[in-house]
Scaffold this active site. Structure first.
Site, PDB file in Angstrom:
ATOM      1  N   ARG A  50     -51.285  -4.991  17.076  1.00 46.61           N
ATOM      2  CA  ARG A  50     -50.948  -5.694  16.186  1.00 46.61           C
ATOM      3  C   ARG A  50     -50.973  -7.389  16.200  1.00 46.61           C
ATOM      4  O   ARG A  50     -51.287  -7.674  17.281  1.00 46.61           O
ATOM      5  CB  ARG A  50     -49.040  -6.146  15.638  1.00 46.61           C
ATOM      6  CG  ARG A  50     -49.023  -4.749  14.829  1.00 46.61           C
ATOM      7  CD  ARG A  50     -49.146  -5.037  13.777  1.00 46.61           C
ATOM      8  NE  ARG A  50     -48.310  -3.790  12.862  1.00 46.61           N
ATOM      9  CZ  ARG A  50     -48.958  -2.416  12.138  1.00 46.61           C
ATOM     10  NH1 ARG A  50     -50.621  -1.704  13.158  1.00 46.61           N
ATOM     11  NH2 ARG A  50     -48.540  -1.598  11.744  1.00 46.61           N
ATOM     12  N   GLU A  91     -53.770 -11.839   8.886  1.00 49.14           N
ATOM     13  CA  GLU A  91     -54.800 -10.529   8.159  1.00 49.14           C
ATOM     14  C   GLU A  91     -54.068 -10.675   7.459  1.00 49.14           C
ATOM     15  O   GLU A  91     -52.862 -10.625   6.510  1.00 49.14           O
ATOM     16  CB  GLU A  91     -54.420 -10.315   9.404  1.00 49.14           C
ATOM     17  CG  GLU A  91     -55.132  -8.581   8.845  1.00 49.14           C
ATOM     18  CD  GLU A  91     -54.871  -7.522   9.666  1.00 49.14           C
ATOM     19  OE1 GLU A  91     -53.942  -6.438   9.108  1.00 49.14           O
ATOM     20  OE2 GLU A  91     -54.681  -7.064  10.813  1.00 49.14           O
ATOM     21  N   HIS A 118     -59.152  -3.937  10.843  1.00 52.30           N
ATOM     22  CA  HIS A 118     -57.911  -3.270  10.532  1.00 52.30           C
ATOM     23  C   HIS A 118     -58.165  -1.696  10.053  1.00 52.30           C
ATOM     24  O   HIS A 118     -58.005  -1.207   8.781  1.00 52.30           O
ATOM     25  CB  HIS A 118     -56.616  -3.693   9.985  1.00 52.30           C
ATOM     26  CG  HIS A 118     -54.821  -2.938  10.180  1.00 52.30           C
ATOM     27  ND1 HIS A 118     -54.218  -3.939  10.089  1.00 52.30           N
ATOM     28  CD2 HIS A 118     -55.104  -2.229  11.210  1.00 52.30           C
ATOM     29  CE1 HIS A 118     -53.314  -3.241  10.762  1.00 52.30           C
ATOM     30  NE2 HIS A 118     -53.786  -2.034  11.317  1.00 52.30           N
TER      31      HIS A 118
END
Length: 324
Positions: free
Chosen positions: A236, A265, A284
């Site tokens: 993460r 993000e 991602h």
């Protein structure tokens, strides 16, 4: 027979959507960006199930807007955007999708490591720019063979990355809260966190985001790494202090970084990290294969349908309120 009322907060793979449509009346948000609770309030008022297909926060505000809610499911493993205690207090089981994305995410994490080490992406840019000329050398990469890989967060995905690294002739060390009892079978050696930082040539981060792991890689941690170290984050974004990473890369405290996740993000196109030459960022895509995303959607749909029928979810985070 009347159908269950289910709110879907974003896009969903067709296989999962087809499962839900058989038994549910679907209210699906298909716009971008992700919705606000206020925009879903009319749907949530009567919703019996919630399929969280974006990283939309599931918090007290949302739960209060959905008084009839009996189950929540999401097609993902990490649930740092979900208030699990709040769900548990309302006796709402929450299902995620562990297991089905282990090998796919491990492929991506090791792929980032290999791509960064051998400058594969830079070679492609070099060719496209017309720089492939006799006698002109592009930047050299580094070998994996004989190097040490440090895995921070040696769970199922970490173990799968370790197998790939060992096949490339790498030594594997790892850091967890405590040593794994099966580490001999994994052919991996336990290290304290600071020991791993100092010893590893490549560091792959796979730890979940928790209160303890948030910001665990900051200036002190990057300073302990080798100046030749490669840093790969497939966990993460918030596990890393982004400003500290920028400083470490800009000042050549470490050699390179490859990221599947960032903080913030998405990473804005004008972010300082993207001005650096010693970094690779992808959007991602750890679980982004057709096969795996379909499996995730189907498992999440199965969890949702089981919860709506008052049956135990296959994979439930708050087992204390799972149906019996």
């Amino acid at each position: 027979m009347s159908k269950y009322k289910v709110v879907v907060t974003g896009r969903i793979m067709p296989a999962g959507l087809a499962m839900l449509k058989e038994q549910c009346e679907i209210y699906q948000w298909e716009q971008t960006p992700r919705p606000r609770v206020e925009e879903l309030s009319e749907w949530l008022r009567d919703a019996e199930g919630l399929f969280v297909s974006t990283n939309m926060p599931v918090n007290e505000q949302l739960l209060a807007a959905a008084p009839r809610l009996r189950v929540i499911a999401q097609p993902a493993v990490g649930y740092d955007s979900v208030d699990i205690p709040a769900c548990t207090n309302r006796k709402i089981p929450f299902g995620n999708t562990p297991g089905v994305l282990v090998e796919t995410t491990a492929e991506l994490a090791f792929g980032l490591l290999l791509t960064a080490a051998r400058r594969i992406h830079e070679g492609w840019d070099w060719v496209r720019a017309g720089k492939w000329q006799p006698g002109v050398l592009m930047p050299f990469g580094v070998d994996l063979y004989g190097k040490t890989l440090g895995i921070v967060g040696m769970g199922a995905i970490g173990s799968a990355v370790a197998r790939r690294a060992q096949a490339s002739g790498m030594k594997v060390i790892y850091s967890n809260r405590k040593p794994r009892p099966d580490q001999d079978a994994l052919k991996a050696e336990y290290r304290l966190f600071d020991e791993l930082l100092a010893e590893a040539d490549f560091i792959v981060v796979l730890t979940p985001l928790t209160a303890e792991s948030r910001g665990m890689f900051g200036e002190k941690e990057f300073a302990k790494m080798k100046p030749t170290a490669y840093f790969i984050n497939a966990a993460r974004g918030a596990v890393v202090d982004t400003q500290a990473l920028y400083k470490a890369l800009a000042e050549k405290q470490i050699a390179y970084a490859a990221l599947d996740v960032t903080d913030p993000e998405p990473l804005p196109a004008d972010h300082p990290l993207l001005t650096l030459s010693n970094i690779l960022v992808v959007p991602h895509i750890g679980s982004a294969t057709t096969e795996t995303r379909n499996k995730m959607a189907m498992l999440a749909a199965e969890n949702l349908l089981l919860g709506l029928a008052g049956k135990p979810l296959v994979t439930c985070v708050n087992q204390e309120v799972n149906y019996r």
